[in-house]
Design a protein around this motif. Structure first.
Motif, PDB file in Angstrom:
ATOM      1  N   TRP A  82     -51.681 -23.019 -35.487  1.00 27.42           N
ATOM      2  CA  TRP A  82     -50.240 -23.181 -35.314  1.00 27.42           C
ATOM      3  C   TRP A  82     -49.728 -24.195 -36.324  1.00 27.42           C
ATOM      4  N   MET A  83     -48.612 -23.892 -36.959  1.00 26.01           N
ATOM      5  CA  MET A  83     -47.966 -24.818 -37.888  1.00 26.01           C
ATOM      6  C   MET A  83     -46.524 -25.011 -37.440  1.00 26.01           C
ATOM      7  N   SER A  84     -46.070 -26.267 -37.431  1.00 27.76           N
ATOM      8  CA  SER A  84     -44.691 -26.562 -37.047  1.00 27.76           C
ATOM      9  C   SER A  84     -43.728 -26.119 -38.136  1.00 27.76           C
ATOM     10  N   LEU A  85     -42.613 -25.549 -37.704  1.00 26.82           N
ATOM     11  CA  LEU A  85     -41.570 -25.167 -38.650  1.00 26.82           C
ATOM     12  C   LEU A  85     -40.846 -26.407 -39.140  1.00 26.82           C
ATOM     13  N   SER A  86     -40.440 -26.393 -40.398  1.00 27.46           N
ATOM     14  CA  SER A  86     -39.613 -27.470 -40.933  1.00 27.46           C
ATOM     15  C   SER A  86     -38.262 -26.891 -41.298  1.00 27.46           C
ATOM     16  N   GLU A  87     -37.276 -27.759 -41.429  1.00 24.30           N
ATOM     17  CA  GLU A  87     -35.923 -27.290 -41.702  1.00 24.30           C
ATOM     18  C   GLU A  87     -35.784 -26.889 -43.170  1.00 24.30           C
ATOM     19  N   VAL A  88     -34.888 -25.949 -43.400  1.00 25.35           N
ATOM     20  CA  VAL A  88     -34.504 -25.571 -44.755  1.00 25.35           C
ATOM     21  C   VAL A  88     -33.210 -26.292 -45.095  1.00 25.35           C
ATOM     22  N   ASP A  89     -32.301 -26.355 -44.131  1.00 21.45           N
ATOM     23  CA  ASP A  89     -31.041 -27.086 -44.264  1.00 21.45           C
ATOM     24  C   ASP A  89     -31.206 -28.429 -43.556  1.00 21.45           C
ATOM     25  N   PRO A  90     -31.058 -29.555 -44.289  1.00 22.88           N
ATOM     26  CA  PRO A  90     -31.278 -30.861 -43.652  1.00 22.88           C
ATOM     27  C   PRO A  90     -30.310 -31.167 -42.511  1.00 22.88           C
ATOM     28  N   ASN A  91     -29.215 -30.411 -42.385  1.00 22.92           N
ATOM     29  CA  ASN A  91     -28.250 -30.642 -41.303  1.00 22.92           C
ATOM     30  C   ASN A  91     -28.591 -29.859 -40.033  1.00 22.92           C
ATOM     31  N   GLU A  92     -29.635 -29.063 -40.084  1.00 22.03           N
ATOM     32  CA  GLU A  92     -30.020 -28.251 -38.935  1.00 22.03           C
ATOM     33  C   GLU A  92     -31.267 -28.819 -38.275  1.00 22.03           C
ATOM     34  N   GLU A  93     -31.280 -28.837 -36.942  1.00 24.78           N
ATOM     35  CA  GLU A  93     -32.475 -29.242 -36.205  1.00 24.78           C
ATOM     36  C   GLU A  93     -33.375 -28.026 -36.042  1.00 24.78           C
ATOM     37  N   VAL A  94     -34.663 -28.230 -36.232  1.00 21.82           N
ATOM     38  CA  VAL A  94     -35.613 -27.124 -36.133  1.00 21.82           C
ATOM     39  C   VAL A  94     -36.653 -27.439 -35.078  1.00 21.82           C
ATOM     40  N   GLN A  95     -36.888 -26.487 -34.204  1.00 18.33           N
ATOM     41  CA  GLN A  95     -37.957 -26.593 -33.225  1.00 18.33           C
ATOM     42  C   GLN A  95     -38.701 -25.272 -33.238  1.00 18.33           C
ATOM     43  N   GLY A  96     -39.991 -25.343 -33.254  1.00 18.17           N
ATOM     44  CA  GLY A  96     -40.771 -24.119 -33.180  1.00 18.17           C
ATOM     45  C   GLY A  96     -42.035 -24.206 -34.004  1.00 18.17           C
ATOM     46  N   GLU A  97     -42.925 -23.252 -33.756  1.00 17.79           N
ATOM     47  CA  GLU A  97     -44.199 -23.169 -34.453  1.00 17.79           C
ATOM     48  C   GLU A  97     -44.490 -21.709 -34.760  1.00 17.79           C
ATOM     49  N   ILE A  98     -45.308 -21.500 -35.776  1.00 19.86           N
ATOM     50  CA  ILE A  98     -45.749 -20.156 -36.121  1.00 19.86           C
ATOM     51  C   ILE A  98     -47.269 -20.165 -36.214  1.00 19.86           C
TER      52      ILE A  98
END
Length: 120
Positions: A82-98
């Motif tokens: 599992w790898m944690s997702l990181s944001e593409v847009d610094p203004n967006e919060e990202v939660q999740g894993e793939i």
């Protein structure tokens, strides 16, 4: 609505190579798709973007993971987990894993074997 219509795009050095199927109306998609592509010896990174398909507007980027050439060299038998997702847009919060399985196979013609399994 509390759900997404996720799919993934795999890019090698910012060139889109693979697009998975869309899994409709879920926050825990399962793809189970495996791909094998020719890998240039000079590649720098592999990026997997998790997208949310939207019929009425532009698809949203949920997040991404980036696997560098150095990371793959540190795991000569490949990486699986599992790898944690990181944001593409610094203004967006990202939660999740793939959940991915990635390895470089073959010699002298190197190929990337990438299994896009699931996300949460």
């Amino acid at each position: 609505t509390g759900s997404s219509d996720p799919y993934c795009i795999v890019k090698i050095d910012d060139e889109a190579i693979i697009r998975t199927a869309t899994v409709w109306k879920t926050l825990s998609p399962f793809w189970g798709e495996e791909y094998e592509v020719h890998l240039q010896p000079t590649f720098h990174s592999i990026s997997i973007y998790v997208m949310d398909e939207d019929a009425l507007s532009r698809d949203d980027i949920i997040g991404k993971v980036c696997i560098t050439r150095d990371m793959l060299e540190e795991h000569p038998k490949g990486y699986s987990g599992w790898m944690s997702l990181s944001e593409v847009d610094p203004n967006e919060e990202v939660q999740g894993e793939i959940h991915l399985r990635v390895e470089v196979v073959g010699s002298p013609g190197r190929r990337l074997r990438c299994a896009v399994l699931e996300a949460r």
